[in-house]
Design an enzyme around this catalytic site. Structure first.
Site, PDB file in Angstrom:
ATOM      1  N   LYS A   1      -3.215  79.863  29.993  1.00  0.00           N
ATOM      2  CA  LYS A   1      -3.914  78.712  29.444  1.00  0.00           C
ATOM      3  C   LYS A   1      -5.314  78.574  30.037  1.00  0.00           C
ATOM      4  O   LYS A   1      -5.589  79.081  31.122  1.00  0.00           O
ATOM      5  CB  LYS A   1      -3.092  77.441  29.682  1.00  0.00           C
TER       6      LYS A   1
ATOM      7  N   PHE B   1      14.930  70.146  26.535  1.00  0.00           N
ATOM      8  CA  PHE B   1      15.904  69.202  27.083  1.00  0.00           C
ATOM      9  C   PHE B   1      15.270  67.850  27.392  1.00  0.00           C
ATOM     10  O   PHE B   1      15.875  67.019  28.058  1.00  0.00           O
ATOM     11  CB  PHE B   1      16.558  69.780  28.347  1.00  0.00           C
ATOM     12  N   ASN B   2      14.033  67.617  26.905  1.00  0.00           N
ATOM     13  CA  ASN B   2      13.315  66.356  27.142  1.00  0.00           C
ATOM     14  C   ASN B   2      13.302  65.981  28.613  1.00  0.00           C
ATOM     15  O   ASN B   2      13.583  64.845  28.996  1.00  0.00           O
ATOM     16  CB  ASN B   2      13.894  65.223  26.298  1.00  0.00           C
ATOM     17  N   SER B   3      12.993  66.944  29.461  1.00  0.00           N
ATOM     18  CA  SER B   3      12.850  66.835  30.918  1.00  0.00           C
ATOM     19  C   SER B   3      14.148  66.456  31.619  1.00  0.00           C
ATOM     20  O   SER B   3      14.126  66.005  32.766  1.00  0.00           O
ATOM     21  CB  SER B   3      11.710  65.886  31.319  1.00  0.00           C
ATOM     22  N   GLY B   4      15.305  66.670  30.960  1.00  0.00           N
ATOM     23  CA  GLY B   4      16.579  66.539  31.667  1.00  0.00           C
ATOM     24  C   GLY B   4      17.651  65.735  30.979  1.00  0.00           C
ATOM     25  O   GLY B   4      18.841  65.963  31.189  1.00  0.00           O
ATOM     26  N   ILE B   5      17.270  64.784  30.129  1.00  0.00           N
ATOM     27  CA  ILE B   5      18.249  63.881  29.527  1.00  0.00           C
ATOM     28  C   ILE B   5      19.241  64.619  28.631  1.00  0.00           C
ATOM     29  O   ILE B   5      20.389  64.192  28.476  1.00  0.00           O
ATOM     30  CB  ILE B   5      17.528  62.750  28.742  1.00  0.00           C
ATOM     31  N   LEU B   6      18.836  65.757  28.065  1.00  0.00           N
ATOM     32  CA  LEU B   6      19.731  66.505  27.170  1.00  0.00           C
ATOM     33  C   LEU B   6      20.522  67.590  27.900  1.00  0.00           C
ATOM     34  O   LEU B   6      21.212  68.390  27.269  1.00  0.00           O
ATOM     35  CB  LEU B   6      18.931  67.131  26.016  1.00  0.00           C
TER      36      LEU B   6
ATOM     37  N   GLY C   1      10.035  72.157  26.715  1.00  0.00           N
ATOM     38  CA  GLY C   1      10.801  70.967  27.076  1.00  0.00           C
ATOM     39  C   GLY C   1      11.923  70.645  26.114  1.00  0.00           C
ATOM     40  O   GLY C   1      12.065  69.482  25.714  1.00  0.00           O
TER      41      GLY C   1
ATOM     42  N   ASP D   1       5.587  82.537  29.557  1.00  0.00           N
ATOM     43  CA  ASP D   1       4.444  81.625  29.540  1.00  0.00           C
ATOM     44  C   ASP D   1       4.118  81.141  30.953  1.00  0.00           C
ATOM     45  O   ASP D   1       5.010  80.823  31.740  1.00  0.00           O
ATOM     46  CB  ASP D   1       4.739  80.409  28.665  1.00  0.00           C
TER      47      ASP D   1
ATOM     48  N   TYR E   1       0.113  75.573  36.994  1.00  0.00           N
ATOM     49  CA  TYR E   1       1.455  75.642  37.557  1.00  0.00           C
ATOM     50  C   TYR E   1       1.419  76.169  38.997  1.00  0.00           C
ATOM     51  O   TYR E   1       1.196  77.345  39.238  1.00  0.00           O
ATOM     52  CB  TYR E   1       2.356  76.528  36.699  1.00  0.00           C
TER      53      TYR E   1
END
Length: 339
Positions: free
Chosen positions: A86, A238-243, A236, A56, A61
């Site tokens: 896109k 990992f929710n932008s890093g927290i996971l 996403g 993708d 980007y």
């Protein structure tokens, strides 16, 4: 690492099939941190060599950079792939000194202009083909339309552009066979419910709203996707890093309640000797509407780390334990039933 055989899932009611793991192109374009072009191309090639078939990208980007480097790698590829890009942003040349670079470290010298009209969609599609150096784009998403990006008032005329002509352009591209599937790529599920009122869509790319940490899109969105025969790519994961050991959630410092919930989820993962990122990566695929999970590694080595998490066997009991502790939303599909 050796190539593997991934499960493939069908995109909506189309003939397209994508591997359940994909490669997202935002990180490769240098968001927040720079990525050398050779490294970006090598990451795309490595993903294809490992057996991943879904790639993708988007004009946004790196303001064209992602499409350029991905096209370079895909033109060299000897294996088949499914490519999405896109529409909704046109790139206009600008003096780099006057450029709005956003979060891109080394973007190409363009600014973006939002345009969701019939002509805007057609122009965006053709421009992407030029930047990619490829005649074929399989999936075309409407990018970042909605309140989260534009605000409530500014979104109204842009949505009207899509309703008055942009959707028609997408339908024409799909009906003619120029593209095989159409959808939206956004960070909020609510606008996707509005999209269902415009017509039929094959696939949606939804970032961050159906993850191990957050299942806010479960109902009515994901249940409607099952009813309407639309597939979902989860970006996403990992929710932008927290996971994945970071401290950011939705691209900002995670609030305390989020940190507390992640610690509780991690405690369950440790009980079953499963790394938290492995559970986060595999969780979205428990829902029947989800066809693909789309992380964004920055290098072949980061991709290898993701593949190691992908190969971890997650026991069904981990999901049922999370459900029993109230760490999954009611109604979340898990093996053997629902939370």
């Amino acid at each position: 690492m050796a190539a593997r055989t991934f499960e493939k899932r069908r995109v909506g009611r189309t003939d397209l099939e994508v591997t359940t793991l994909g490669l997202g192109g935002a990180s490769l374009a240098g968001i927040f941190n720079g990525v050398p072009a050779d490294q970006a191309r090598a990451t795309v090639s490595h993903a294809l060599d490992m057996g991943i078939n879904y790639i993708d990208t988007a004009p946004q980007y790196g303001l064209g950079r992602s499409e350029h480097v991905m096209g370079d790698a895909l033109r060299e590829s000897k294996v088949d792939y499914v490519l999405s890009s896109k529409v909704g942003r046109l790139l206009k040349p600008v003096n780099p000194a006057q450029q709005d670079k956003g979060n891109w470290v080394d973007p190409l010298p363009f600014n973006q202009l939002y345009d969701y009209s019939y002509d805007g969609v057609m122009r965006s599609y053709e421009d992407s083909q030029q930047r990619l150096g490829l005649s074929r784009i399989d999936i075309l998403y409407v990018h970042d339309i909605g309140v989260a990006t534009h605000g409530a008032e500014a979104n109204k005329p842009l949505w009207q552009q899509l309703a008055d002509g942009g959707y028609k352009a997408l339908r024409e591209l799909r009906d003619s066979g120029a593209v095989k599937a159409i959808g939206l790529g956004v960070n909020e599920w609510e606008v996707l419910m509005d999209a269902f009122a415009l017509g039929d869509w094959d696939i949606f790319l939804l970032a961050g709203r159906y993850t191990l940490l957050e299942q806010t899109s479960l109902d009515p969105f994901l249940t409607t996707c099952v009813e309407r025969g639309s597939s979902v790519v989860v970006g996403g994961p990992f929710n932008s890093g927290i996971l994945v050991g970071g401290d950011t959630f939705n691209y900002a410092k995670a609030p305390e309640e989020i940190v507390t919930k992640v610690k509780a989820i991690n405690a369950v993962c440790q009980e079953f000797n499963v790394p938290l990122p492995a559970a986060a990566l595999q969780f979205p695929l428990t829902h029947p509407a989800v066809c693909n999970v789309l992380p964004g590694p920055r290098s072949p080595a980061e991709l290898d780390g993701i593949l190691q998490w992908w190969d971890v066997t997650v026991p069904d009991e981990l999901w049922t334990t999370l459900a029993a502790k109230g760490l999954l939303a009611k109604g979340t599909p898990i093996p053997g039933g629902v939370a």
